[in-house]
Design a protein around this motif. Structure first.
Motif, PDB file in Angstrom:
ATOM      1  N   GLY A 131       0.838  -1.197   0.000  1.00 51.71           N
ATOM      2  CA  GLY A 131       0.000   0.000   0.000  1.00 51.71           C
ATOM      3  C   GLY A 131       0.871   1.244   0.000  1.00 51.71           C
ATOM      4  N   ASP A 132       0.546   2.209   0.874  1.00 55.99           N
ATOM      5  CA  ASP A 132       1.370   3.417   0.961  1.00 55.99           C
ATOM      6  C   ASP A 132       2.525   3.252   1.934  1.00 55.99           C
ATOM      7  OD1 ASP A 132       0.187   3.589   3.455  1.00 55.99           O
ATOM      8  OD2 ASP A 132      -1.023   5.358   3.000  1.00 55.99           O
ATOM      9  N   GLY A 133       2.577   2.133   2.645  1.00 52.82           N
ATOM     10  CA  GLY A 133       3.683   1.867   3.555  1.00 52.82           C
ATOM     11  C   GLY A 133       3.660   2.640   4.852  1.00 52.82           C
ATOM     12  N   GLU A 134       2.628   3.456   5.059  1.00 51.26           N
ATOM     13  CA  GLU A 134       2.587   4.289   6.261  1.00 51.26           C
ATOM     14  C   GLU A 134       2.150   3.439   7.453  1.00 51.26           C
ATOM     15  OE1 GLU A 134       0.332   7.828   5.726  1.00 51.26           O
ATOM     16  OE2 GLU A 134       1.524   8.483   4.000  1.00 51.26           O
ATOM     17  N   ALA A 135       3.077   3.245   8.378  1.00 57.85           N
ATOM     18  CA  ALA A 135       2.872   2.289   9.460  1.00 57.85           C
ATOM     19  C   ALA A 135       2.322   2.947  10.721  1.00 57.85           C
ATOM     20  CB  ALA A 135       4.193   1.602   9.796  1.00 57.85           C
ATOM     21  N   PHE A 136       1.560   2.140  11.461  1.00 57.36           N
ATOM     22  CA  PHE A 136       1.145   2.504  12.816  1.00 57.36           C
ATOM     23  C   PHE A 136       1.465   1.309  13.709  1.00 57.36           C
ATOM     24  CE2 PHE A 136      -2.426   2.747  16.064  1.00 57.36           C
ATOM     25  CZ  PHE A 136      -1.730   3.634  16.876  1.00 57.36           C
ATOM     26  N   ALA A 137       2.265   1.538  14.756  1.00 61.32           N
ATOM     27  CA  ALA A 137       2.702   0.455  15.620  1.00 61.32           C
ATOM     28  C   ALA A 137       2.371   0.753  17.077  1.00 61.32           C
ATOM     29  CB  ALA A 137       4.207   0.228  15.478  1.00 61.32           C
ATOM     30  N   THR A 138       1.855  -0.264  17.754  1.00 64.34           N
ATOM     31  CA  THR A 138       1.627  -0.210  19.191  1.00 64.34           C
ATOM     32  C   THR A 138       2.553  -1.244  19.838  1.00 64.34           C
ATOM     33  OG1 THR A 138      -0.248  -1.669  18.785  1.00 64.34           O
ATOM     34  CG2 THR A 138      -0.727   0.670  19.093  1.00 64.34           C
ATOM     35  N   GLY A 139       2.352  -1.525  21.122  1.00 63.80           N
ATOM     36  CA  GLY A 139       3.222  -2.468  21.806  1.00 63.80           C
ATOM     37  C   GLY A 139       2.455  -3.378  22.737  1.00 63.80           C
ATOM     38  N   LEU A 342      10.889  -1.491  10.517  1.00 64.50           N
ATOM     39  CA  LEU A 342      10.092  -0.331  10.897  1.00 64.50           C
ATOM     40  C   LEU A 342      10.988   0.877  11.095  1.00 64.50           C
ATOM     41  CD1 LEU A 342       7.619  -1.894  13.521  1.00 64.50           C
ATOM     42  CD2 LEU A 342       7.264  -1.527  11.068  1.00 64.50           C
ATOM     43  N   ASP A 343      10.582   2.006  10.564  1.00 65.08           N
ATOM     44  CA  ASP A 343      11.268   3.282  10.767  1.00 65.08           C
ATOM     45  C   ASP A 343      10.214   4.271  11.248  1.00 65.08           C
ATOM     46  OD1 ASP A 343      12.733   5.623  10.664  1.00 65.08           O
ATOM     47  OD2 ASP A 343      13.844   5.025   8.884  1.00 65.08           O
ATOM     48  N   LEU A 344      10.177   4.490  12.569  1.00 67.90           N
ATOM     49  CA  LEU A 344       9.071   5.200  13.198  1.00 67.90           C
ATOM     50  C   LEU A 344       9.535   6.466  13.910  1.00 67.90           C
ATOM     51  CD1 LEU A 344       7.374   2.102  14.892  1.00 67.90           C
ATOM     52  CD2 LEU A 344       6.914   3.035  12.619  1.00 67.90           C
ATOM     53  N   ASP A 345       8.552   7.249  14.332  1.00 65.37           N
ATOM     54  CA  ASP A 345       8.873   8.408  15.160  1.00 65.37           C
ATOM     55  C   ASP A 345       9.120   8.014  16.622  1.00 65.37           C
ATOM     56  OD1 ASP A 345       6.275   7.771  15.821  1.00 65.37           O
ATOM     57  OD2 ASP A 345       5.416   9.699  15.210  1.00 65.37           O
ATOM     58  N   ASP A 347      11.807   5.983  18.143  1.00 66.96           N
ATOM     59  CA  ASP A 347      13.053   5.341  17.726  1.00 66.96           C
ATOM     60  C   ASP A 347      13.298   4.000  18.396  1.00 66.96           C
ATOM     61  OD1 ASP A 347      13.516   7.501  16.131  1.00 66.96           O
ATOM     62  OD2 ASP A 347      14.955   8.478  17.461  1.00 66.96           O
ATOM     63  N   VAL A 348      12.769   3.819  19.600  1.00 62.41           N
ATOM     64  CA  VAL A 348      13.006   2.567  20.320  1.00 62.41           C
ATOM     65  C   VAL A 348      12.469   1.366  19.547  1.00 62.41           C
ATOM     66  CG1 VAL A 348      10.850   2.642  21.653  1.00 62.41           C
ATOM     67  CG2 VAL A 348      12.844   1.481  22.607  1.00 62.41           C
ATOM     68  N   ALA A 349      11.492   1.595  18.670  1.00 62.63           N
ATOM     69  CA  ALA A 349      10.895   0.498  17.900  1.00 62.63           C
ATOM     70  C   ALA A 349      11.469   0.378  16.494  1.00 62.63           C
ATOM     71  CB  ALA A 349       9.382   0.671  17.825  1.00 62.63           C
ATOM     72  N   ASP A 350      12.459   1.190  16.153  1.00 62.25           N
ATOM     73  CA  ASP A 350      13.060   1.119  14.826  1.00 62.25           C
ATOM     74  C   ASP A 350      13.850  -0.178  14.664  1.00 62.25           C
ATOM     75  OD1 ASP A 350      12.030   3.552  14.200  1.00 62.25           O
ATOM     76  OD2 ASP A 350      13.925   4.644  14.293  1.00 62.25           O
ATOM     77  N   GLY A 351      13.877  -0.708  13.455  1.00 62.12           N
ATOM     78  CA  GLY A 351      14.728  -1.844  13.163  1.00 62.12           C
ATOM     79  C   GLY A 351      13.978  -3.057  12.660  1.00 62.12           C
ATOM     80  N   GLY A 387       3.567   4.513  17.616  1.00 62.20           N
ATOM     81  CA  GLY A 387       4.526   5.052  16.665  1.00 62.20           C
ATOM     82  C   GLY A 387       4.004   5.053  15.245  1.00 62.20           C
ATOM     83  N   ARG A 388       4.367   6.083  14.517  1.00 65.43           N
ATOM     84  CA  ARG A 388       3.993   6.193  13.106  1.00 65.43           C
ATOM     85  C   ARG A 388       5.245   6.409  12.271  1.00 65.43           C
ATOM     86  NH1 ARG A 388      -1.500   6.651  12.451  1.00 65.43           N
ATOM     87  NH2 ARG A 388      -2.657   7.189  14.337  1.00 65.43           N
ATOM     88  N   GLY A 389       5.211   5.916  11.064  1.00 63.00           N
ATOM     89  CA  GLY A 389       6.357   6.060  10.181  1.00 63.00           C
ATOM     90  C   GLY A 389       6.200   5.209   8.953  1.00 63.00           C
ATOM     91  N   GLN A 390       7.246   4.450   8.619  1.00 66.43           N
ATOM     92  CA  GLN A 390       7.245   3.675   7.391  1.00 66.43           C
ATOM     93  C   GLN A 390       7.585   2.218   7.683  1.00 66.43           C
ATOM     94  OE1 GLN A 390       6.359   5.457   4.796  1.00 66.43           O
ATOM     95  NE2 GLN A 390       6.504   3.985   3.111  1.00 66.43           N
ATOM     96  N   ALA A 391       6.935   1.320   6.957  1.00 60.75           N
ATOM     97  CA  ALA A 391       7.171  -0.108   7.112  1.00 60.75           C
ATOM     98  C   ALA A 391       7.632  -0.710   5.794  1.00 60.75           C
ATOM     99  CB  ALA A 391       5.901  -0.816   7.579  1.00 60.75           C
ATOM    100  N   TYR A 392       8.607  -1.608   5.883  1.00 58.70           N
ATOM    101  CA  TYR A 392       9.096  -2.339   4.728  1.00 58.70           C
ATOM    102  C   TYR A 392       9.078  -3.830   5.051  1.00 58.70           C
ATOM    103  CZ  TYR A 392      10.939   2.333   3.837  1.00 58.70           C
ATOM    104  OH  TYR A 392      11.061   3.687   3.672  1.00 58.70           O
ATOM    105  N   ILE A 393       8.510  -4.626   4.162  1.00 65.91           N
ATOM    106  CA  ILE A 393       8.496  -6.072   4.327  1.00 65.91           C
ATOM    107  C   ILE A 393       9.686  -6.639   3.575  1.00 65.91           C
ATOM    108  CG2 ILE A 393       7.104  -8.155   4.168  1.00 65.91           C
ATOM    109  CD1 ILE A 393       5.860  -5.774   5.751  1.00 65.91           C
ATOM    110  N   LEU A 394      10.470  -7.506   4.220  1.00 66.06           N
ATOM    111  CA  LEU A 394      11.600  -8.149   3.559  1.00 66.06           C
ATOM    112  C   LEU A 394      11.132  -9.465   2.945  1.00 66.06           C
ATOM    113  CD1 LEU A 394      13.052  -6.023   5.338  1.00 66.06           C
ATOM    114  CD2 LEU A 394      14.903  -7.684   5.634  1.00 66.06           C
ATOM    115  N   LEU A 395      11.280  -9.558   1.630  1.00 58.88           N
ATOM    116  CA  LEU A 395      10.861 -10.737   0.874  1.00 58.88           C
ATOM    117  C   LEU A 395      12.072 -11.363   0.186  1.00 58.88           C
ATOM    118  CD1 LEU A 395       7.664  -9.251  -0.830  1.00 58.88           C
ATOM    119  CD2 LEU A 395       7.750 -10.698   1.220  1.00 58.88           C
TER     120      LEU A 395
END
Length: 407
Positions: A131-139, A342-345, A347-351, A387-395
């Motif tokens: 999609g647009d890759g715009e991620a929303f992440a919780t914990g 994940l590359d989010l605002d 930072d603790v959840a980045d990677g 956190g919001r930012g960008q998500a990339y799936i590794l295939l």
């Protein structure tokens, strides 16, 4: 497993960090809901959401790409990836992106060269944007609460899955509506299929003496939140640790009490309001016990558990979820077992993360729930994660080109 504190974090607002990936035409792209990263209601898989190539990847040692991860991050992700390989190489991928055979080479090579996790991910994977890759992440985390193996006054029973929880059609349901799986419920004294007992009824003893009990939780509030997490640990007075995991649900609808509190003006930054996090919601319930109990009972869903063995709570694919490595996803949009960057605002959840779990609130493309382990630090991070930012799936390498060719 699952799921999670995601419901509460949905009510927090965060700034959106947008990264621009390499631009290639999407394979298919029905329009997502603007600004949410979540496809419209007709979109039921990653292929329908639209897939395009993402940025090149590298590790800190090389740093010659747009997407960079640390050596330690890669090592942790690789351990979880290896545990996920039996799923990747045998289970049908609901996303439509891959076939089990696509993952075989990476899984075969994953254990060959210890200490080179970063080059492993660089060598065998490419990134894709859904999609647009715009991620929303919780914990979410694995709570540990006090309890007992034996009944104590005021303690809450931790029930196993009831034998009388069955699927069926309520009397009077038209034949035209009897499609898909029948709803969960029970057979009443008249032989009719009726809804199963809701939270308030169970708390008042509807299952007493009828359903086996694993243990008893000392604090009803702590147990309520453990049910939302879907797994946890009970620490008894003798020091025994009982690990429990999700085994079923009563079929009643889930109500996120954070949303109810928000609607009532109880959450926010104003005078007399509470923080829109798990900690803030718990504070309100404890300071207002009668109102808090009624608030919790608005969530009619009740979770049943089974006792677990092993070194961690189990995710949806049957392997232990790991702190800062495992992430819950919607398996229609992310293959179970696939790496996710994940590359989010926050930072603790980045990677790098590995898709090993799901949850009732984890719906749609680019919706994630990060796992933070057990303990107070995990509780603090997960409870406030939004956190919001960008998500990339590794295939596996070549996947995006193959999909384009097939289209």
């Amino acid at each position: 497993m699952r799921s999670p504190l995601a419901i509460f974090a949905l009510f927090l607002l965060a700034g959106c960090v947008r990264l621009i990936p390499e631009s290639t035409p999407p394979i298919a792209a029905p329009a997502p809901v603007p600004g949410t990263g979540v496809p419209g209601p007709e979109t039921t898989s990653a292929m329908l959401a639209g897939v395009r190539a993402g940025p090149r990847i590298a590790s800190e040692r090389f740093g010659r790409a747009e997407l960079v991860f640390s050596d330690a991050d890669a090592e942790a992700a690789l351990r979880s990836f290896i545990e996920s390989c039996p799923t990747l190489t045998t289970r049908e991928d609901r996303t439509g992106l891959t076939k089990p055979s696509d993952w075989q080479e990476a899984c075969d090579k994953a254990t060959e060269n210890p200490g080179t996790a970063d080059t492993f991910f660089m060598s065998y994977f490419e990134t894709a944007v859904i999609g647009d890759g715009e991620a929303f992440a919780t914990g979410y985390f694995e709570p540990e609460i006090a309890g007992s193996r034996f009944y104590r006054e005021g303690y809450v029973p931790v029930y196993t899955l009831p034998d009388d929880l069955v699927r069926g059609w309520p009397e009077g349901t038209p034949a035209s509506e009897r499609t898909g799986r029948a709803p969960l419920g029970r057979i009443d004294e008249n032989g009719n299929h009726v809804p199963y007992f809701e939270r308030a009824e169970i708390e008042e003893g509807a299952l007493d003496g009828r359903v086996p009990v694993i243990a008893y939780a000392a604090d009803p509030v702590e147990f309520f939140f453990l049910q939302i997490q879907g797994s946890g640990r009970i620490r008894t007075e003798s020091g025994e640790i009982i690990r429990i995991g999700y085994d079923g649900q009563n079929g009643r609808g889930y109500t996120g009490i954070g949303g109810v509190m928000r609607d009532r003006g109880l959450l926010g930054d104003g005078p007399g309001q509470y923080a829109g996090s798990m900690q803030g919601i718990m504070a309100y319930i404890r300071e207002n016990p009668e109102e808090g109990r009624e608030l919790m009972r608005l969530n009619k869903s009740w979770i049943f558990f089974r006792e677990l063995e092993g070194d961690g709570p189990l995710g949806s694919i049957g392997v232990p979820v790991r702190r800062e490595s495992s992430v819950a996803v919607d398996p229609r949009f992310v293959p179970y077992g696939a790496p996710v960057f994940l590359d989010l605002d926050r930072d603790v959840a980045d990677g790098l993360w590995i898709a090993q779990d799901t949850g009732g609130a984890i719906k749609g493309a680019n919706r994630f729930d990060t796992f933070w382990g057990a303990g107070e630090e995990a509780r603090e991070i997960a409870g406030g994660m939004s956190g919001r930012g960008q998500a990339y799936i590794l295939l596996p390498r070549g996947t995006v080109n193959r999909l384009n060719a097939e289209q």
